[in-house]
Each structure stands twice: as C-alpha cells, then as structure tokens.
Design a protein around this motif. Sequence first.
Motif, mmCIF file in Angstrom:
data_model
loop_
_atom_site.group_PDB
_atom_site.id
_atom_site.type_symbol
_atom_site.label_atom_id
_atom_site.label_comp_id
_atom_site.label_asym_id
_atom_site.label_seq_id
_atom_site.Cartn_x
_atom_site.Cartn_y
_atom_site.Cartn_z
ATOM 1 N N GLY A 1 28.036 -16.613 7.298
ATOM 2 C CA GLY A 1 26.674 -16.443 6.465
ATOM 3 C C GLY A 1 27.187 -15.801 5.110
ATOM 4 N N CYS A 2 26.767 -14.627 4.778
ATOM 5 C CA CYS A 2 27.277 -13.911 3.653
ATOM 6 C C CYS A 2 28.301 -13.122 3.970
ATOM 7 N N ALA A 3 28.915 -13.117 5.070
ATOM 8 C CA ALA A 3 30.212 -12.554 5.392
ATOM 9 C C ALA A 3 31.484 -13.621 5.354
ATOM 10 N N THR B 1 18.023 -13.078 0.242
ATOM 11 C CA THR B 1 18.240 -11.789 0.463
ATOM 12 C C THR B 1 19.345 -11.518 1.258
ATOM 13 N N TYR B 2 20.118 -10.561 1.187
ATOM 14 C CA TYR B 2 21.233 -10.081 1.851
ATOM 15 C C TYR B 2 21.066 -9.150 2.900
ATOM 16 N N LEU B 3 19.742 -8.617 2.967
ATOM 17 C CA LEU B 3 19.430 -7.223 3.518
ATOM 18 C C LEU B 3 18.359 -7.591 4.706
ATOM 19 N N SER C 1 20.287 -9.949 13.447
ATOM 20 C CA SER C 1 20.640 -10.199 12.235
ATOM 21 C C SER C 1 20.096 -9.005 11.147
ATOM 22 N N ALA C 2 20.200 -9.342 9.847
ATOM 23 C CA ALA C 2 19.772 -8.123 9.013
ATOM 24 C C ALA C 2 18.566 -7.918 9.109
ATOM 25 N N TRP C 3 17.632 -8.939 9.778
ATOM 26 C CA TRP C 3 16.096 -8.804 9.791
ATOM 27 C C TRP C 3 15.549 -7.978 10.614
ATOM 28 N N ALA D 1 23.377 -5.276 6.149
ATOM 29 C CA ALA D 1 24.904 -4.759 5.753
ATOM 30 C C ALA D 1 25.738 -5.065 7.074
ATOM 31 N N TYR D 2 26.965 -4.985 6.794
ATOM 32 C CA TYR D 2 27.881 -5.538 7.970
ATOM 33 C C TYR D 2 27.660 -4.781 8.997
ATOM 34 N N GLU D 3 27.717 -3.462 9.236
ATOM 35 C CA GLU D 3 27.835 -2.657 10.131
ATOM 36 C C GLU D 3 26.517 -2.855 10.945
ATOM 37 N N LEU E 1 25.966 -22.404 17.645
ATOM 38 C CA LEU E 1 25.678 -23.314 16.713
ATOM 39 C C LEU E 1 25.383 -22.724 15.383
ATOM 40 N N GLU E 2 26.624 -23.515 14.274
ATOM 41 C CA GLU E 2 26.349 -22.929 12.984
ATOM 42 C C GLU E 2 26.071 -24.176 12.230
ATOM 43 N N LYS E 3 25.079 -24.079 11.398
ATOM 44 C CA LYS E 3 24.712 -25.288 10.453
ATOM 45 C C LYS E 3 25.872 -25.842 9.405
ATOM 46 N N LEU F 1 31.738 -8.532 0.788
ATOM 47 C CA LEU F 1 32.117 -7.096 1.256
ATOM 48 C C LEU F 1 32.358 -6.387 0.098
ATOM 49 N N HIS F 2 31.894 -5.162 -0.312
ATOM 50 C CA HIS F 2 32.490 -4.224 -1.181
ATOM 51 C C HIS F 2 33.091 -3.097 -0.164
ATOM 52 N N MET F 3 32.324 -2.528 0.531
ATOM 53 C CA MET F 3 32.405 -1.540 1.588
ATOM 54 C C MET F 3 32.086 -1.849 2.946
ATOM 55 N N LEU F 4 32.824 -1.576 3.982
ATOM 56 C CA LEU F 4 32.412 -1.717 5.258
ATOM 57 C C LEU F 4 32.131 -0.179 5.773
HETATM 58 C C1 LIG Z 1 27.253 -10.455 -2.382
HETATM 59 C C2 LIG Z 1 26.995 -9.593 -1.323
HETATM 60 C C3 LIG Z 1 27.467 -8.313 -1.254
HETATM 61 C C4 LIG Z 1 27.367 -7.656 -0.046
HETATM 62 N N1 LIG Z 1 27.942 -6.380 0.206
HETATM 63 C C5 LIG Z 1 28.097 -5.575 1.337
HETATM 64 C C6 LIG Z 1 28.699 -4.582 1.556
HETATM 65 O O1 LIG Z 1 29.383 -4.065 0.460
HETATM 66 N N2 LIG Z 1 28.666 -3.947 2.438
HETATM 67 C C7 LIG Z 1 27.971 -4.418 3.672
HETATM 68 O O2 LIG Z 1 28.107 -3.641 4.741
HETATM 69 N N3 LIG Z 1 27.140 -5.374 3.341
HETATM 70 C C8 LIG Z 1 27.205 -6.105 2.395
HETATM 71 N N4 LIG Z 1 26.512 -7.311 2.055
HETATM 72 C C9 LIG Z 1 25.529 -7.581 3.138
HETATM 73 C C10 LIG Z 1 26.026 -8.313 4.397
HETATM 74 O O3 LIG Z 1 26.906 -9.249 3.983
HETATM 75 C C11 LIG Z 1 24.927 -8.940 5.148
HETATM 76 O O4 LIG Z 1 23.759 -7.926 5.415
HETATM 77 C C12 LIG Z 1 25.276 -9.673 6.489
HETATM 78 O O5 LIG Z 1 26.484 -10.478 6.339
HETATM 79 C C13 LIG Z 1 24.013 -10.376 6.799
HETATM 80 O O6 LIG Z 1 24.316 -10.816 8.328
HETATM 81 P P1 LIG Z 1 23.245 -11.641 9.093
HETATM 82 O O7 LIG Z 1 23.693 -11.401 10.444
HETATM 83 O O8 LIG Z 1 21.937 -11.280 8.817
HETATM 84 O O9 LIG Z 1 23.553 -13.272 8.929
HETATM 85 P P2 LIG Z 1 23.544 -14.123 7.547
HETATM 86 O O10 LIG Z 1 24.570 -13.868 6.702
HETATM 87 O O11 LIG Z 1 22.148 -14.023 6.952
HETATM 88 O O12 LIG Z 1 23.748 -15.491 8.252
HETATM 89 C C14 LIG Z 1 23.125 -16.467 8.827
HETATM 90 C C15 LIG Z 1 23.724 -17.580 9.594
HETATM 91 O O13 LIG Z 1 22.756 -18.275 10.078
HETATM 92 C C16 LIG Z 1 22.957 -19.621 9.743
HETATM 93 N N5 LIG Z 1 21.774 -20.410 10.160
HETATM 94 C C17 LIG Z 1 20.511 -20.163 9.645
HETATM 95 N N6 LIG Z 1 19.849 -21.588 10.099
HETATM 96 C C18 LIG Z 1 20.472 -21.701 11.163
HETATM 97 C C19 LIG Z 1 19.990 -22.799 11.959
HETATM 98 N N7 LIG Z 1 19.066 -23.426 11.943
HETATM 99 N N8 LIG Z 1 21.279 -23.613 12.725
HETATM 100 C C20 LIG Z 1 22.460 -22.849 12.781
HETATM 101 N N9 LIG Z 1 22.854 -21.916 11.842
HETATM 102 C C21 LIG Z 1 21.734 -21.328 11.159
HETATM 103 C C22 LIG Z 1 23.364 -19.626 8.404
HETATM 104 O O14 LIG Z 1 24.197 -21.011 8.006
HETATM 105 C C23 LIG Z 1 24.374 -18.599 8.403
HETATM 106 O O15 LIG Z 1 25.674 -18.728 8.560
HETATM 107 C C24 LIG Z 1 26.575 -8.159 0.811
HETATM 108 C C25 LIG Z 1 26.167 -9.174 0.951
HETATM 109 C C26 LIG Z 1 26.217 -10.136 -0.295
HETATM 110 C C27 LIG Z 1 25.410 -11.525 -0.371
#
Ligand SMILES: Cc1cc2nc3c(=O)[nH]c(=O)nc-3n(C[C@H](O)[C@H](O)[C@H](O)COP(=O)(O)OP(=O)(O)OC[C@H]3O[C@@H](n4cnc5c(N)ncnc54)[C@H](O)[C@@H]3O)c2cc1C
Length: 499
Positions: A41-43, A440-442, A469-471, A477-479, A33-35, A57-60
């Motif tokens: 999300g960030c990606a 936060t993205y981290l 997740s990132a948490w 980060a992507y990886e 489920l995605e809202k 994404l800057h660098m994977l």
């Molecule tokens: C500008 C920027 C640059 C970055 N550069 C890099 C980089 O160069 N290299 C790298 O490795 N990483 C980078 N990152 C970090 C990386 O993008 C994130 O750490 C990673 O994508 C987070 O993924 P996540 O799984 O935590 O999900 P998130 O990206 O936090 O997404 C969470 C998802 O859950 C959904 N959601 C939340 N609540 C609900 C709900 N109740 N019901 C349904 N859906 C819900 C949201 O809509 C979202 O789609 C960058 C991030 C940003 C913002």
Amino acid sequence: MPEKYDVIVIGSGLGGLSSAALLAKNGLSVLLLEKRELPGGCATGFIRGRFEFDASLHMLSGTDLERKTGNLIPYLEELGITKKVGFKKLKNVYQCVFPDFEITLPAGRENIENVLKENFPKDSEDITNFLNRMFATFETTNKFRKGDPSLTQEELSQNLLGYLGKTCAEIMYPEVKNPLVRAIISQLWMFLGLPPKKVDYIIFAVAMSHLFHYGGAQPKEKSHGFVAAFVELITEYGGEVRFGCGAKRILTEGDKVTGVLTDDDEQIKSDFIVSNANPITMSLDLIGADKIPITYFDKLRSNEVGISLIGVYMGLDVPYNKLGIKEFEIGLNDHPDFDKAYEKAFTLEEPEHQLITTYNLAYPDFTPPRTSIITLTAPSYADPWYNLPPHKYVETKNRLADQLITKAEKVAPGLREHVEVVEVFTPLTIMRYTGNHGGTYLGFSFSTAGTPPLRLSQEGPLKGLYLASAWSQPGGAYENCVLSGKAAAELIIAKKDEG
Ligand SMILES: Cc1cc2nc3c(=O)[nH]c(=O)nc-3n(C[C@H](O)[C@H](O)[C@H](O)COP(=O)(O)OP(=O)(O)OC[C@H]3O[C@@H](n4cnc5c(N)ncnc54)[C@H](O)[C@@H]3O)c2cc1C
C-alpha cells in the motif's frame, strides 16, 4: 489450496501484512489477497531510471534499537522480521528552517531541551515545563498500555485522562508563549496530519515524546524491503499471498462473514476475515450497507477522513552535500504559524510549509555513487483535486511541484539543475495505490475525536470480521499499522483458542 482458509486477509498494507504474518506464524491457514501487483500500500517503492525511491517512509517510530523497549521492535523480533531487515537510527530528529532562523534538534530528550534553551534562554522555563508535561503524558500512556501496577489513579488522571478532548494548542500555547518555540516543537505536525489547534494533545505528546527521545529510524532495505520481508515470512510460515487479485465482495450469512468473492469471481470460504481495505469501502462496497448494523455507520461518521499529501520525488545527479544539505529531515517554513499553513492544504495554492527528506543521509549507498534522492512533501486535502477539471490536473500538480522545488532551493541552492528524474504525487495518486478515501495516509484524522480509544476497534461490524489498518486503533503511520495488524491477529487467535 485448502477448501476453506482459517483467515482471509484483504489488502497487503502494513496492517494486513502484520496480521497475516502473525496468524500464519501461529499455525493458521492464511490467504492474503492484494489487488495490486506489489505489497505494501503506502509502504512501497518504485524505480525510475537508476534510482529506487521509497514512496513514503521518512521516519520509522517505535524503534528504540538499543534497549528494544516499546512495542514495535520486540514484535518485529518475534515475527522474524529483524532477521531479514536492518534498521539505522537517524542521528538528529529534524532541522527547522524559518526565513530568519534555523535550528537542528538532536535525538534525546535532554539534548533537545538543552538546544532549545541555548537558543531561547528567555523561554527556558516554558520549554522545561512543556517538555516535562509532554513526557509525563508519554510515560503514563506507556504504563497504562502495559497495565503497570505502579500507575496511580492520580498519575492517570493528571497526565492522561485530564487531557481527553483537548487539542495540542489548548495545552501548549498557554505554557509556551514564544510562537517560534511552539513551531519548533511541533515541526513534524504533518506526521500527524493536523496542526496544533486541531491535533489531539495526547496523540501529539506521545508521538513527539517518542520521536524526541528515541529518534527515528530507516530500514536498510527501504520500505519495499521491509514489506517484502513480511511477504517472505507469511509464505515461510505456510501462508499464501496472491497479488493482482483483490476481494470484490465479502460474503456473509446473517450477521457473520463466510468468505470472499475475488476479482476473478472465485468464491473462497473462511469464518474469519481481516480487512486492511479502508472501513468505508469495506462497509459500502465489499459488504453492502444493508448487511451492516446502522450503528456502525454512526461510528464511521463520527470520525473525519484524514489529510493527504502532495510531493516531489527527485533523483539527483549530484551528492546531497554538494547542495549544502546537512540533515535528513528538514522542515522548511514560510513562517512559524502552522495553524495558518494548514489552511493551504484546502487549496491548490503554493504551500507555506514543506518537508525536505534526503535519504542518503540515512544510508550513503541509498543511490548509485555521486547521486542522491531528495523528496519534498506538503499537506494537501483531496477535495480541491476532485474539483479540478481533468485537463488541469497535470498542469496543476506540475505547478505545485515547481513551487516546492523553488522554495527548496533556499536550503539546496542549484537543486533544480541537478534533477535527473522526477515524479510528482498528489492525494489522487495515494488514492489510486491504496483505495483510501481522500488519498489519506493516516486513516481517520488525529483530531480529538480520533484519539486512539475513540477510533474504530479491530472488531468489525460482523462476526468474524476484523480491521487492521491506519483506520483502526491505534491509527496511521508504519508503527501503528503494524501494531493494528498484531491486535487483529491476536483477537482471532484468541477466538480460535476458545473453539
Ligand atoms: C508520502 C507518505 C509519507 C509517509 N511517511 C511516513 C513516515 O515517515 N512514517 C510513518 O510511520 N508513516 C508514514 N506514512 C504513513 C504510512 O505509510 C501509512 O499510515 C501506512 O503505510 C498505512 O498502512 P495501512 O495498513 O493502513 O494500509 P494502506 O497503505 O492503506 O494499504 C491498503 C492496501 O490494501 C489494498 N486493498 C484495498 N482494497 C482492497 C481489496 N478490495 N482487495 C485487495 N486489496 C485491497 C490496497 O491495494 C493496499 O495495498 C507516510 C505515507 C505517505 C503516503
């Protein structure tokens, strides 16, 4: 639609997508489920005018494309992602630009050491010693993760355990005396969200050694193509993905989860739930504090929410090389003191540090002919944005964007005149698109309290509930997020196998 799914995944960020794909590949019935209307999300990405931007994404990292070592590429191969997405290694890791000094670090540990020593002959010994130390931590961590039998107790204590609770500065500064050399080695601190005096040494050593050694990579299909490949695979493996349909509540019975109530007020049953939504929202809003063991809140409180970013996406009516840009990732710094530059992230004042990313240097055809995309990114916490009166928001973000562009013209003279489309983002933008606290993205920060073994595990506070997740471990980060999803899926598969 089945009456009951084996697993419901909440959120299609990288952690959620990775979990759902692996679970579906293993034959489990999965509902994601995605809202939002888009995955990632960030990606994610977006289109403005004739430009398709990569939002993040800057660098994977984790992409040792030749030898396929490391954790990421073998996993992406196992899932089938590498059949759908191509990756390109970036030649150089980054360029650092200071007011009176510039240097480019090529990928490869020896290349980096040589370039640093050529530029700083008096600091040669410090450079070798610190790089040796960093890489020893990296290699020992790899052995530890793999359970390598050749890992001795002495090696483990000396290269890893001895550094627990230490910041990067505590280890690096006594060994590397020249502040400029320190700054060059820690140029990508924004990737980890904290400067040397705050960031955990082990995380720094592992992340930087990895990037120094293997370099970074870009997916040819951009971030949107990368996440779309996960969505395709989930459905090919028999899973179901719903966009524009969030989870409003996680349903529980006693100490276990029983399903989800969607935003459309539909109740869907499952004994297993993976939350890609952040654990604060998950605990307080989706479940309810009264249903969660109090000790879980202690765990949440013992971590601090990570930093966010401000940035400018620009589609230019000119090729990047006409502006004099030569490197994919450029750190543009007012001075080499990143501990000081970090303090600006708590204010709405002009940043002292930014990253300039030129996507066409990864793929020349990233944009239409004779155009290019450049993004500018600087660290920023959400607090000053929360405190800003709403009528000041646009004016403030535009002022900061303007300041970032003016500074970027030091490395790209004439940049401003060639901006065809522009978008500015702030911590509030990231918050809106992900639901993440502080934008936060981290996830939780990579301070010494946020080192992977101390981060939240994939096991959530209720039976059947998992985090990806990132948490959760191993972090943002992507990886890391892809691997977090893998770990959550593996725990569920093991539980299912137990019966
Ligand atoms: C500008 C920027 C640059 C970055 N550069 C890099 C980089 O160069 N290299 C790298 O490795 N990483 C980078 N990152 C970090 C990386 O993008 C994130 O750490 C990673 O994508 C987070 O993924 P996540 O799984 O935590 O999900 P998130 O990206 O936090 O997404 C969470 C998802 O859950 C959904 N959601 C939340 N609540 C609900 C709900 N109740 N019901 C349904 N859906 C819900 C949201 O809509 C979202 O789609 C960058 C991030 C940003 C913002």
